[in-house]
Design an enzyme around this catalytic site. Structure first.
Site, PDB file in Angstrom:
ATOM      1  N   ALA A   1       3.071  -0.833   4.895  1.00 32.81           N
ATOM      2  CA  ALA A   1       2.595  -0.838   6.285  1.00 32.81           C
ATOM      3  C   ALA A   1       2.038  -2.200   6.707  1.00 32.81           C
ATOM      4  CB  ALA A   1       1.534   0.246   6.465  1.00 32.81           C
TER       5      ALA A   1
ATOM      6  N   HIS B   1      12.648  -3.186   2.123  1.00 30.85           N
ATOM      7  CA  HIS B   1      12.109  -1.882   2.502  1.00 30.85           C
ATOM      8  C   HIS B   1      13.025  -0.789   1.990  1.00 30.85           C
ATOM      9  CE1 HIS B   1       9.110  -3.676   5.057  1.00 30.85           C
ATOM     10  NE2 HIS B   1      10.048  -4.496   5.511  1.00 30.85           N
ATOM     11  N   LEU B   2      12.422   0.277   1.504  1.00 38.62           N
ATOM     12  CA  LEU B   2      13.196   1.438   1.048  1.00 38.62           C
ATOM     13  C   LEU B   2      13.911   2.078   2.228  1.00 38.62           C
ATOM     14  CD1 LEU B   2      10.245   2.743  -1.075  1.00 38.62           C
ATOM     15  CD2 LEU B   2      12.453   2.117  -2.056  1.00 38.62           C
ATOM     16  N   SER B   3      13.168   2.309   3.299  1.00 38.26           N
ATOM     17  CA  SER B   3      13.746   2.945   4.493  1.00 38.26           C
ATOM     18  C   SER B   3      14.246   1.859   5.446  1.00 38.26           C
ATOM     19  CB  SER B   3      12.679   3.798   5.190  1.00 38.26           C
ATOM     20  OG  SER B   3      11.597   2.997   5.630  1.00 38.26           O
TER      21      SER B   3
ATOM     22  N   GLU C   1      12.105 -10.048   1.921  1.00 37.18           N
ATOM     23  CA  GLU C   1      11.393  -8.836   2.346  1.00 37.18           C
ATOM     24  C   GLU C   1      12.301  -7.634   2.119  1.00 37.18           C
ATOM     25  OE1 GLU C   1      10.352  -9.061   6.509  1.00 37.18           O
ATOM     26  OE2 GLU C   1       9.932  -6.903   6.616  1.00 37.18           O
TER      27      GLU C   1
ATOM     28  N   HIS D   1       3.819  -4.544   9.183  1.00 34.40           N
ATOM     29  CA  HIS D   1       3.729  -4.407  10.643  1.00 34.40           C
ATOM     30  C   HIS D   1       2.368  -4.827  11.199  1.00 34.40           C
ATOM     31  CE1 HIS D   1       7.176  -2.092   9.476  1.00 34.40           C
ATOM     32  NE2 HIS D   1       6.440  -1.173   8.893  1.00 34.40           N
TER      33      HIS D   1
ATOM     34  N   ARG E   1      13.384   3.900  12.504  1.00 36.71           N
ATOM     35  CA  ARG E   1      12.173   4.723  12.480  1.00 36.71           C
ATOM     36  C   ARG E   1      11.313   4.461  13.727  1.00 36.71           C
ATOM     37  NH1 ARG E   1       9.435   4.583   6.818  1.00 36.71           N
ATOM     38  NH2 ARG E   1       8.471   6.438   7.757  1.00 36.71           N
TER      39      ARG E   1
ATOM     40  N   ASN F   1       7.784  -5.899  -0.784  1.00 38.14           N
ATOM     41  CA  ASN F   1       7.734  -4.760   0.119  1.00 38.14           C
ATOM     42  C   ASN F   1       6.262  -4.612   0.483  1.00 38.14           C
ATOM     43  OD1 ASN F   1       7.706  -2.415   1.548  1.00 38.14           O
ATOM     44  ND2 ASN F   1       8.784  -1.175   0.020  1.00 38.14           N
TER      45      ASN F   1
ATOM     46  N   ARG G   1       7.326   0.370  13.625  1.00 39.78           N
ATOM     47  CA  ARG G   1       7.848  -0.212  12.378  1.00 39.78           C
ATOM     48  C   ARG G   1       8.938  -1.251  12.650  1.00 39.78           C
ATOM     49  NH1 ARG G   1       5.690   3.320   8.402  1.00 39.78           N
ATOM     50  NH2 ARG G   1       5.487   5.434   9.230  1.00 39.78           N
TER      51      ARG G   1
ATOM     52  N   ASP H   1       0.842 -15.493   6.717  1.00 42.43           N
ATOM     53  CA  ASP H   1       0.335 -16.857   6.563  1.00 42.43           C
ATOM     54  C   ASP H   1       0.350 -17.292   5.097  1.00 42.43           C
ATOM     55  OD1 ASP H   1      -0.038 -17.059   9.281  1.00 42.43           O
ATOM     56  OD2 ASP H   1      -2.229 -16.941   9.229  1.00 42.43           O
TER      57      ASP H   1
ATOM     58  N   ARG I   1       5.556  12.068  -3.224  1.00 36.53           N
ATOM     59  CA  ARG I   1       5.466  12.587  -1.856  1.00 36.53           C
ATOM     60  C   ARG I   1       6.606  11.994  -1.031  1.00 36.53           C
ATOM     61  NH1 ARG I   1      -0.153  12.118  -2.797  1.00 36.53           N
ATOM     62  NH2 ARG I   1      -0.827  14.204  -3.307  1.00 36.53           N
TER      63      ARG I   1
ATOM     64  N   TYR J   1      11.528   8.203   1.253  1.00 35.91           N
ATOM     65  CA  TYR J   1      11.407   7.080   0.315  1.00 35.91           C
ATOM     66  C   TYR J   1      12.132   7.284  -1.018  1.00 35.91           C
ATOM     67  CZ  TYR J   1       7.883   5.657   3.680  1.00 35.91           C
ATOM     68  OH  TYR J   1       7.247   5.291   4.835  1.00 35.91           O
TER      69      TYR J   1
ATOM     70  N   PRO K   1       0.786  -1.227   0.000  1.00 37.03           N
ATOM     71  CA  PRO K   1       0.000   0.000   0.000  1.00 37.03           C
ATOM     72  C   PRO K   1       0.821   1.282   0.000  1.00 37.03           C
ATOM     73  CG  PRO K   1      -0.138  -1.122   2.113  1.00 37.03           C
ATOM     74  CD  PRO K   1       0.517  -2.066   1.161  1.00 37.03           C
ATOM     75  N   ASN K   2       0.329   2.229  -0.762  1.00 36.02           N
ATOM     76  CA  ASN K   2       0.860   3.596  -0.885  1.00 36.02           C
ATOM     77  C   ASN K   2       2.146   3.689  -1.706  1.00 36.02           C
ATOM     78  OD1 ASN K   2      -1.200   4.934   0.683  1.00 36.02           O
ATOM     79  ND2 ASN K   2      -0.321   3.922   2.467  1.00 36.02           N
TER      80      ASN K   2
HETATM   81  O1  CA2 Z   1      10.473   1.604   3.857  1.00 33.41           O
HETATM   82  C1  CA2 Z   1       9.615   0.939   3.282  1.00 33.41           C
HETATM   83  O2  CA2 Z   1       9.763   0.460   2.157  1.00 33.41           O
HETATM   84  C2  CA2 Z   1       8.244   0.744   3.953  1.00 33.41           C
HETATM   85  O3  CA2 Z   1       7.804  -0.586   3.654  1.00 33.41           O
HETATM   86  C3  CA2 Z   1       7.338   1.773   3.350  1.00 33.41           C
HETATM   87  C4  CA2 Z   1       5.950   1.810   3.990  1.00 33.41           C
HETATM   88  C5  CA2 Z   1       6.067   1.891   5.508  1.00 33.41           C
HETATM   89  O4  CA2 Z   1       4.782   1.794   6.099  1.00 33.41           O
HETATM   90  C6  CA2 Z   1       6.963   0.811   6.085  1.00 33.41           C
HETATM   91  O5  CA2 Z   1       7.061   1.004   7.477  1.00 33.41           O
HETATM   92  C7  CA2 Z   1       8.341   0.877   5.465  1.00 33.41           C
HETATM   93  C8  CA2 Z   1       5.155   3.010   3.508  1.00 33.41           C
HETATM   94  C9  CA2 Z   1       5.071   3.170   2.037  1.00 33.41           C
HETATM   95  C10 CA2 Z   1       4.459   4.488   1.757  1.00 33.41           C
HETATM   96  O6  CA2 Z   1       4.993   4.994   0.569  1.00 33.41           O
HETATM   97  C11 CA2 Z   1       4.815   6.314   0.328  1.00 33.41           C
HETATM   98  C12 CA2 Z   1       5.449   6.796  -0.794  1.00 33.41           C
HETATM   99  C13 CA2 Z   1       5.344   8.118  -1.102  1.00 33.41           C
HETATM  100  C14 CA2 Z   1       4.604   8.956  -0.300  1.00 33.41           C
HETATM  101  C15 CA2 Z   1       3.974   8.477   0.818  1.00 33.41           C
HETATM  102  C16 CA2 Z   1       4.087   7.125   1.126  1.00 33.41           C
END
Ligand code: CA2
Length: 156
Positions: free
Chosen positions: A84, A107-109, A105, A87, A114, A81, A118, A94, A25, A30, A17-18
């Protein structure tokens, strides 16, 4: 006896998601690349590794669960990836455990630098490994690691 037929490994890349908002953004957290740009980098890395990648992004938990189920028989492994859902989602955890396909798995960050919420990943205990904190490179490193894992497994 070993099968000498060359087989092209197929890897499903799941974006949760997102992540469709990437590049539009929060570039400070990210990065500035769009999801399309990341998918292009993945395709280029896949070509170098002589594997196939199939990317899919969804904002819906059930769609991600369905995609993991459908990967069985279609793909050899999964780079995920889960955003959210990492978490929160016992269902995605499952599904990965149920299909028993090797998964990495990413993650960008760096989720451990954080907020506390997370720091826990429901996926960590069912994946081969985790790569976190390298921006778009996390995906490419994850793909390389998964392909290496699959090639070692198939040669032994
Ligand atoms: O660091 C990552 O890749 C995450 O999986 C990104 C998730 C976050 O909930 C995880 O804790 C770590 C969030 C992705 C949201 O992506 C956005 C991209 C641009 C603007 C806003 C959100």
């Amino acid at each position: 006896m070993h099968n000498s037929q060359p087989r092209v490994l197929s890897i499903l890349v799941l974006h949760g998601p997102n992540l469709n908002l990437l590049g539009q953004r929060e570039p400070g957290i990210y990065g500035s690349l769009t999801l399309t740009a990341i998918n292009k980098l993945l395709a280029a890395t896949a070509e170098e590794l002589e594997v196939k990648v199939v990317p899919l992004q969804s904002n819906h938990e059930g769609t991600l669960v369905d995609a993991i189920h459908q990967a069985l028989g279609q793909h050899h492994g999964i780079v995920i990836n889960a955003g959210a859902y990492t978490h929160t989602s016992v269902a995605i955890r499952d599904a990965i455990a149920a299909v028993n396909l090797p998964a990495v798995e990413v993650h960008l960050s760096n989720i451990y630098r954080r907020e506390e919420f997370r720091h826990h990943s429901y996926l960590a205990s069912v994946v081969v490994g985790q790569i976190s904190g390298f921006g778009a490179q996390s995906y490419l490193l994850g793909l390389q690691a998964l392909v290496h894992h699959l090639q070692v497994a198939s040669s032994s």
